[in-house]
Motif scaffolding. Structure first.
Motif, PDB file in Angstrom:
ATOM      1  N   LEU A   2       0.815  -1.217   0.000  1.00  0.00           N
ATOM      2  CA  LEU A   2       0.000   0.000   0.000  1.00  0.00           C
ATOM      3  C   LEU A   2       0.854   1.274   0.000  1.00  0.00           C
ATOM      4  N   ILE A   3       2.159   1.147  -0.151  1.00  0.00           N
ATOM      5  CA  ILE A   3       3.023   2.332  -0.104  1.00  0.00           C
ATOM      6  C   ILE A   3       2.706   3.273  -1.259  1.00  0.00           C
ATOM      7  N   THR A   4       2.548   2.730  -2.462  1.00  0.00           N
ATOM      8  CA  THR A   4       2.282   3.597  -3.612  1.00  0.00           C
ATOM      9  C   THR A   4       0.921   4.274  -3.500  1.00  0.00           C
ATOM     10  N   LEU A   5      -0.062   3.570  -2.932  1.00  0.00           N
ATOM     11  CA  LEU A   5      -1.372   4.200  -2.729  1.00  0.00           C
ATOM     12  C   LEU A   5      -1.253   5.358  -1.736  1.00  0.00           C
ATOM     13  N   LYS A   6      -0.456   5.165  -0.694  1.00  0.00           N
ATOM     14  CA  LYS A   6      -0.224   6.254   0.261  1.00  0.00           C
ATOM     15  C   LYS A   6       0.428   7.443  -0.433  1.00  0.00           C
ATOM     16  N   CYS A   7       1.371   7.160  -1.323  1.00  0.00           N
ATOM     17  CA  CYS A   7       2.043   8.247  -2.043  1.00  0.00           C
ATOM     18  C   CYS A   7       1.065   9.003  -2.935  1.00  0.00           C
ATOM     19  N   VAL A   8       0.137   8.290  -3.571  1.00  0.00           N
ATOM     20  CA  VAL A   8      -0.866   8.946  -4.414  1.00  0.00           C
ATOM     21  C   VAL A   8      -1.760   9.841  -3.563  1.00  0.00           C
ATOM     22  N   LEU A   9      -2.204   9.324  -2.415  1.00  0.00           N
ATOM     23  CA  LEU A   9      -3.032  10.137  -1.527  1.00  0.00           C
ATOM     24  C   LEU A   9      -2.261  11.346  -1.002  1.00  0.00           C
ATOM     25  N   PHE A  10      -0.969  11.166  -0.716  1.00  0.00           N
ATOM     26  CA  PHE A  10      -0.136  12.274  -0.268  1.00  0.00           C
ATOM     27  C   PHE A  10      -0.066  13.357  -1.343  1.00  0.00           C
ATOM     28  N   CYS A  11       0.155  12.971  -2.581  1.00  0.00           N
ATOM     29  CA  CYS A  11       0.230  13.944  -3.679  1.00  0.00           C
ATOM     30  C   CYS A  11      -1.117  14.611  -3.912  1.00  0.00           C
ATOM     31  N   PHE A  12      -2.191  13.834  -3.862  1.00  0.00           N
ATOM     32  CA  PHE A  12      -3.515  14.394  -4.115  1.00  0.00           C
ATOM     33  C   PHE A  12      -3.884  15.435  -3.068  1.00  0.00           C
ATOM     34  N   LEU A  13      -3.749  15.090  -1.796  1.00  0.00           N
ATOM     35  CA  LEU A  13      -4.127  16.029  -0.741  1.00  0.00           C
ATOM     36  C   LEU A  13      -3.151  17.195  -0.650  1.00  0.00           C
ATOM     37  N   SER A  14      -1.891  16.977  -0.999  1.00  0.00           N
ATOM     38  CA  SER A  14      -0.948  18.096  -1.044  1.00  0.00           C
ATOM     39  C   SER A  14      -1.341  19.083  -2.129  1.00  0.00           C
ATOM     40  N   GLY A  15      -1.718  18.553  -3.299  1.00  0.00           N
ATOM     41  CA  GLY A  15      -2.150  19.433  -4.386  1.00  0.00           C
ATOM     42  C   GLY A  15      -3.408  20.200  -4.042  1.00  0.00           C
ATOM     43  N   ILE A  16      -4.352  19.531  -3.387  1.00  0.00           N
ATOM     44  CA  ILE A  16      -5.579  20.218  -2.972  1.00  0.00           C
ATOM     45  C   ILE A  16      -5.251  21.300  -1.944  1.00  0.00           C
ATOM     46  N   GLY A  17      -4.360  20.991  -1.009  1.00  0.00           N
ATOM     47  CA  GLY A  17      -4.015  21.960   0.025  1.00  0.00           C
ATOM     48  C   GLY A  17      -3.291  23.177  -0.504  1.00  0.00           C
ATOM     49  N   CYS A  18      -2.618  23.049  -1.656  1.00  0.00           N
ATOM     50  CA  CYS A  18      -1.875  24.184  -2.207  1.00  0.00           C
ATOM     51  C   CYS A  18      -2.790  25.253  -2.779  1.00  0.00           C
ATOM     52  N   ILE A  19      -4.004  24.887  -3.198  1.00  0.00           N
ATOM     53  CA  ILE A  19      -4.878  25.884  -3.822  1.00  0.00           C
ATOM     54  C   ILE A  19      -6.169  26.132  -3.054  1.00  0.00           C
ATOM     55  N   TYR A  20      -6.622  25.141  -2.286  1.00  0.00           N
ATOM     56  CA  TYR A  20      -7.947  25.291  -1.678  1.00  0.00           C
ATOM     57  C   TYR A  20      -8.056  26.506  -0.757  1.00  0.00           C
TER      58      TYR A  20
END
Length: 667
Positions: A9-27
């Protein structure tokens, strides 16, 4: 000892990390970015309300579509490799992340517009034997007169009409109005003579003394109809149509002529009096114009002088359309990633999965990068939102790349990993109907929670700006909300199972009351941070609870659709309702109006919590409690056949197994 980190599940965690990081940068900066391109707060409220409503198309379409295309893939009888549906889910999610990066970056290309506050220029009205004229002062040097096609009809409210001598330079028309009036006090004997010789009817001023009369009051005639200005009325609405001037303003004034025939006749008595004073007099009537821009149906209602840079209409529609398409893709990606968490954690009848731990890892990115994006915004005042939007695009593209390259991510269809050795555990279609009412009820509760969440977050950056907060402080507010969420999500499944799903929702309504109350009386930035820390109870735990609840309410063959439902309820319908309600309550920009909205929504949250508590514990819980029962022999036989039991462990029940009832989970 249980493995702390599942390597699969490491890669899934990395995807979630990137997704929420991207959302946090603009939201945290989207409400401020709308204003930065020159749109006003009313337009920003409209965009904030419509965008999430349209965004529901993403999860509503892609969720059922993936479930439908995944039917039979990876099942024991399908004969297709389990990587088939996993690839479908990965590719579609990656496409959503790429489109999110594209459309949000396009917002940087929206043309800038600037609208200066209009100064209310003076408006004058003059009428002579040849026609009537409306004169408007030009408020700024270099401004042009207002233009329109053909004739513009409406009314003009006038007062203080008086006779005088017009000239080509319009000197008399522009002269300040005095307190003189057309009212004349006459003796009774003279009144009778005036009544016999005056061509115009004498009008008595009712309410005044009987000896007070208006002799030959000014007449304004347009298109064959005349109106008489009476001093006691103080206001006369003149219906007319105006034609825009052909050229630009001359001598700081714009002159609009009437479209139809107009004139102001001067009675002989008045004409003789004016001629005695000036033989070259051109008799005319002038009036003071009242509320030219606010009068209902006013002919000059849209004729204020404004200094406009760019095209406000083009800017609004460009931003509106781009933002609508931009919001669709992260919303859809959130639903697909939720389904990926449910599938990849392999929650089975042998024990619960680790959905909360995947979200906890992704939340770390939501805590780290918003303040960094805010810091970059404060360091680049000329283009403050360039770095946040580019960071969003970079994180989304990295997440999409991981999804496309990692072919070993455990995202096979639910039938493949669900422990079914025989057909005895096949889900009947009646299960969907059996839990339909409960699914609808939970959907409504999550939508209400989403409305309360949006009531704060949709306009929280405006609150911070009213408190003189910077973009960095807006990012730190998001960090304050995300930091306590990480440990809470790590143990979320055990916490939710112990407390109960409905009790988590009831607590969330109560904490919303506390958050709204704190924001309503906040006088400094520190109070806002304290209120943001409470978001762990109103969003983080609520969201994982909704995911777990719908995971068991919806059949496994509809896993993606089941995870799309809370996204639609909370981040689409609820977000839309919250933006509308909070926007209607706070119609004005000052902080005081926002505090009024927070107080009203805080009371509403407390009332909903009380009603929910009473309905659930007094009515629903006693009637819906499931009796304890041993697992059916078919289930134990199937588990033993798959090596899932050691003879001593008592597994949790399969939620949608036809022969069992939901009794293990605390709903």
């Amino acid at each position: 000892m249980k493995q702390l980190v599942n390597k699969n599940l490491i890669t899934l965690k990395c995807v979630l990390f990137c997704f929420l990081s991207g959302i946090g940068c603009i939201y945290p900066f989207l409400p401020l970015h709308i204003l930065s391109v020159g749109l006003d707060r009313g337009e920003a409220r409209l965009i904030s309300a419509v965008a999430p409503c349209v965004a529901l198309l993403g999860p509503a379409i892609l969720g059922p579509l993936i479930d439908k295309l995944s039917v039979g893939r990876g099942s024991t009888g399908g004969g297709i490799s389990p990587s088939g549906s996993g690839k479908l889910l990965r590719v579609v999610t990656a496409l959503c992340l790429i489109l999110s990066a594209l459309f949000y970056t396009l917002l940087l290309a929206v043309p800038y517009t600037e609208r200066h506050e209009a100064r209310r220029p003076q408006v004058l009205f003059m009428c002579d034997a040849d026609g009537a004229y409306v004169m408007q002062e030009v408020c700024t040097e270099g401004m042009r007169c207002n233009k329109w096609e053909g004739e513009k009809s409406g009314v003009l409210a006038v007062s203080s009409c008086e006779y005088g001598c017009a000239d080509d330079n319009m000197t008399w028309v522009r002269r300040p109005f005095t307190t003189t009036s057309t009212t004349t006090t006459l003796s009774p004997m003279y009144n009778s003579v005036a009544n016999a010789t005056s061509p115009s009817p004498l009008v008595t001023d009712e309410g005044e003394d009987d000896d007070t009369f208006e002799v030959n009051p000014p007449h304004v005639c347009y298109d064959g109809k005349c109106q008489v200005y009476m001093q006691h009325a103080a206001r006369m609405r003149v219906p007319l149509a105006l034609v825009a001037p052909a050229g630009n303003a001359t001598d700081d004034w714009c002159t609009y002529r009437t479209g139809g025939p107009s004139k102001c006749p001067v009675p002989p008595e008045r004409l003789a009096q004016l001629k005695s004073e000036d033989e070259q007099c051109r008799p005319a009537v002038r009036c003071q114009v009242l509320d030219p821009y606010d009068e209902p149906d006013g002919v000059l209602a849209d004729a204020e002088c404004r200094l406009v840079i760019g095209d406000p209409s083009y800017t609004f529609w460009t931003y509106f359309v781009t933002r609508i398409f931009a919001d669709i893709w992260p919303t859809a990606a959130l639903a697909l990633l939720g389904a990926a968490c449910v599938i990849a954690t392999r929650e089975t009848s042998l024990g619960r999965g680790d959905v909360g731990r995947q979200l906890a890892f992704g939340t770390i990115g939501l805590a780290i990068f918003p303040p960094l994006a805010g810091l970059a915004a404060t360091q680049m005042p000329d283009n403050p939102y360039l770095v946040p939007f580019l960071l969003h695009a970079v994180f989304m593209l990295i997440g999409a790349l991981i999804l496309l390259l990692d072919t070993h991510m455990p995202l096979s269809t639910p039938e493949w990993w669900w422990h079914t050795a025989t057909g005895a555990l096949a889900l009947p279609l009646s299960a969907v109907r059996r839990y339909g009412a409960e699914t609808a009820a939970v959907f409504a509760v999550v939508a209400l929670l989403g409305a309360l969440w949006s009531g704060i977050d949709a306009y929280l950056p405006w609150t911070l700006a009213a408190l003189n907060g910077t973009a960095l402080e807006a990012g730190l507010a998001r960090t304050a909300a995300a930091l306590p969420a990480a440990p809470a999500l790590w143990w979320a499944e055990a916490l939710v199972d112990y407390v109960g799903h409905s009790n988590v929702f009831i607590s969330a309504f109560t904490f919303y009351c506390l958050r709204y109350t704190g924001l309503a009386f906040s006088e400094s930035y520190s109070w806002v941070i304290v209120c943001e820390v409470l978001e762990v109870f109103t969003l983080s735990l609520v969201w994982v609870t909704a995911m777990l609840y719908f995971r068991h309410l919806v059949p496994k063959k509809y896993t993606t659709t089941g995870q799309a439902l809370p996204v639609i309820a909370h981040f689409c319908i609820g977000r839309c309702l919250g933006a509308i309600i909070s926007g209607f309550v706070s119609l004005e920009p000052p902080l005081q109006s926002l505090r009024g909205a927070y107080r009203a929504l805080g009371v509403a949250a407390l009332l909903v919590a009380a009603v929910y508590l009473a309905l659930y514990h007094l009515l629903l819980a006693p009637r819906c409690a499931a009796p304890a029962a041993a697992p059916p022999p078919q289930l134990l036989q199937g588990l033993n056949a798959n090596g899932g039991s050691n003879g001593n462990y008592s597994p949790m029940r399969v939620y949608h197994e036809e022969l069992s009832r939901k009794g293990h989970f605390r709903y």
